[in-house]
Motif scaffolding. Structure first.
Motif, mmCIF file in Angstrom:
data_model
loop_
_atom_site.group_PDB
_atom_site.id
_atom_site.type_symbol
_atom_site.label_atom_id
_atom_site.label_comp_id
_atom_site.label_asym_id
_atom_site.label_seq_id
_atom_site.Cartn_x
_atom_site.Cartn_y
_atom_site.Cartn_z
ATOM 1 N N UNK A 12 35.034 -43.118 10.992
ATOM 2 C CA UNK A 12 35.122 -43.689 10.086
ATOM 3 C C UNK A 12 34.662 -42.642 8.845
ATOM 4 N N UNK A 13 35.833 -42.399 7.937
ATOM 5 C CA UNK A 13 35.532 -41.595 6.662
ATOM 6 C C UNK A 13 36.238 -42.602 5.691
ATOM 7 N N UNK A 14 34.826 -42.751 4.764
ATOM 8 C CA UNK A 14 35.062 -43.449 3.608
ATOM 9 C C UNK A 14 34.765 -42.650 1.794
ATOM 10 N N UNK A 15 35.754 -42.072 1.913
ATOM 11 C CA UNK A 15 36.257 -40.888 1.003
ATOM 12 C C UNK A 15 35.802 -41.490 -0.660
ATOM 13 N N UNK A 16 34.738 -41.196 -1.162
ATOM 14 C CA UNK A 16 34.471 -40.594 -2.427
ATOM 15 C C UNK A 16 34.426 -39.240 -2.982
ATOM 16 N N UNK A 17 34.097 -39.476 -4.249
ATOM 17 C CA UNK A 17 34.055 -38.360 -5.236
ATOM 18 C C UNK A 17 32.557 -37.562 -4.887
ATOM 19 N N UNK A 18 31.627 -37.592 -4.505
ATOM 20 C CA UNK A 18 29.772 -37.681 -5.093
ATOM 21 C C UNK A 18 29.302 -37.988 -4.270
ATOM 22 N N UNK A 19 28.015 -38.062 -4.621
ATOM 23 C CA UNK A 19 27.209 -38.495 -3.925
ATOM 24 C C UNK A 19 27.066 -39.638 -4.737
ATOM 25 N N UNK A 20 26.507 -39.618 -6.185
ATOM 26 C CA UNK A 20 26.557 -40.963 -6.647
ATOM 27 C C UNK A 20 27.549 -41.826 -6.192
ATOM 28 N N UNK A 21 28.312 -41.551 -5.867
ATOM 29 C CA UNK A 21 29.910 -43.149 -6.007
ATOM 30 C C UNK A 21 29.283 -42.905 -3.992
ATOM 31 N N UNK A 22 29.465 -42.233 -3.371
ATOM 32 C CA UNK A 22 28.929 -42.453 -2.150
ATOM 33 C C UNK A 22 27.782 -43.377 -2.174
#
Length: 458
Positions: free
Chosen positions: A226-236
């Motif tokens: 499963x991949x949770x798509x977020x824009x960058x490391x902070x959001x990750x």
């Protein structure tokens, strides 16, 4: 000092005999494999040996031949002996744990060349013949007495503590783990390996396209993850923490982002408890007699006394989870006596008294102890330190992050230790791995997190 003395050709009679008794250990086999380059799994892996029809790992035939050489070179005839040849037959296998009686008996003498033939024999504890044969040597003609030469100190360093952790996980269900920003080869590899081991169901939290690109670049199969798509490391970091706080994941794991970025998201969330968050290195040190926990070497820079109380209790609770019912905690400083000019000695004494008063529970504390006192019985004996912790510590509580980090890295890079790591004091276990970690230590960190998650669910 051990003295060697030979027997000259003229002193030796037909029927003279020399022997040794030795119980075959795994160290014997490992050392021979390392020196000889003989890595036949029949000798090193019991499961493989069992499949081959043996009842356990077996000694290499030439290891037995080497024992004959040792008797001839050290006992009979002894120093000055020159090997001419040997002819050995192997009738049965020497199994790990067998007590072997290995002997040489004078068979023939040839005066013109000073050659002696020896009957060679190896029996196990049941009287069964393992090996027989003949060896020929040129015996010395001059008497030699000398101190046994120093052949150097040799040790076999093995790692098995982490394998035991992985075995424990075989009995557990896979736990969901949110991996924050797994956007490098190292992070994806450990996620795939943990899933393949049946330990985890990884959730990859990060930029989808970047994760897929990394997987394709390094030929890593992330099918089904499963991949949770977020824009960058902070959001990750924030999204991974959300998955854990909501209960979708039971473990939080650092990917290719900075530790403080992930921990900042943790601290701001409901994952915090009344405990101070701290880190423990679980270390498999080949030169130490048991698993060693080092804390805190990664999060708390200059912890005060109250911080150290939590750091200590966190490590004790982890030790209980790992199966150490009453861990021994060495509170470290530079010296083993209380010195008002060294703050860590005062805090060590306070922690020990806090343990006496029940403010720290579930362990035996002693301190201040210098590192040598904490891990060496001999050092403690010489310094007349009466302590059940000295020389037998399970947990090393370091004065500050600098001391702990230097100690952990020294053990890793100079003492060949393996170091798994886990963050404690939050509501879920948090895995911090380093790109410098090998796959074994990364999987061990995952195993510890799974064992903790299982304990929490129960």
């Amino acid at each position: 000092m051990i003295t060697l003395q030979n027997r000259c050709f003229d002193e030796i009679e037909i029927g003279d005999c020399a022997r040794i008794q030795h119980t075959l250990s795994i160290r014997d086999i490992q050392l021979f494999a390392t020196v000889a380059g003989d890595f036949n799994p029949t000798h090193l892996e019991a499961a493989f040996a069992n499949q081959a029809g043996f009842s356990g790992a077996t000694a290499p035939g030439m290891w037995l031949g080497a024992q004959i050489s040792g008797i001839l070179g050290s006992q009979l005839p002894g120093p000055g002996t020159v090997y001419v040849g040997q002819n050995l037959q192997f009738h049965s296998a020497a199994i790990l744990g067998d007590t072997l009686d290995i002997s040489v008996t004078v068979r023939e003498k040839h005066p013109e060349e000073h050659i002696i033939s020896f009957d060679c024999l190896c029996l196990n504890q049941h009287g069964q013949t393992i090996m027989s044969g003949v060896a020929k040597v040129v015996a010395p003609t001059k008497k030699i007495t000398l101190a046994r030469p120093d052949a150097g100190l040799v040790s076999v360093q093995t790692h098995n503590a982490f394998e035991l952790l992985l075995e424990r996980c075989n009995k557990l269900p896979p736990f969901s783990a949110a991996i924050a920003h797994p956007c490098d080869e190292s992070s994806l590899k450990v996620a795939i390996a943990a899933k393949a081991q049946g330990m985890m169901q990884p959730i990859l939290v990060g930029p989808r396209n970047k994760i897929i690109t990394i997987a394709e670049q390094y030929n890593l199969d992330i099918t089904g993850l499963r991949i949770e798509d977020v824009p960058h490391s902070h959001a990750a970091a924030n999204r991974a923490v959300e998955l854990v706080t909501s209960g979708e994941a039971l473990i939080l794991m650092k990917g290719s982002l900075h530790t403080d970025e992930l921990m900042s998201a943790v601290v701001k969330s409901s994952l915090r408890t009344e405990r101070r968050i701290s880190h423990v290195f679980i270390m498999d040190v080949p030169t130490y007699h048991k698993t060693l926990l080092v804390t805190d070497a990664a999060i708390n820079i200059y912890p005060d006394l109250q911080d150290k109380l939590d750091i200590c209790q966190n490590a004790i609770d982890l030790a209980h989870t790992l199966g150490i019912p009453k861990p021994k905690v060495a509170v470290l400083s530079a010296v083993e006596t209380i010195n008002p000019k060294i703050l860590s000695t005062l805090e060590a004494a306070s922690l020990c008294k806090m343990s006496d008063r029940g403010q720290i529970t579930g362990a035996i504390l002693d301190g201040p102890l210098a590192l040598d006192n904490a891990i060496s019985y001999e050092s403690a004996r010489i310094k007349k330190i009466e302590s059940s912790v000295a020389g037998d510590a399970d947990i090393l509580l370091v004065p500050d992050l600098e001391a702990g980090n230097i100690l952990a890295k020294q053990l890793t890079f100079m003492s060949n230790a393996d170091a798994a790591g886990i963050v404690l004091g939050a509501r879920v276990p948090i895995i911090l791995t380093s790109r410098a970690d090998n796959e074994r230590t990364k999987l061990a960190s995952c195993a510890i997190a799974c064992i903790m998650a299982d304990a929490r669910t129960k």
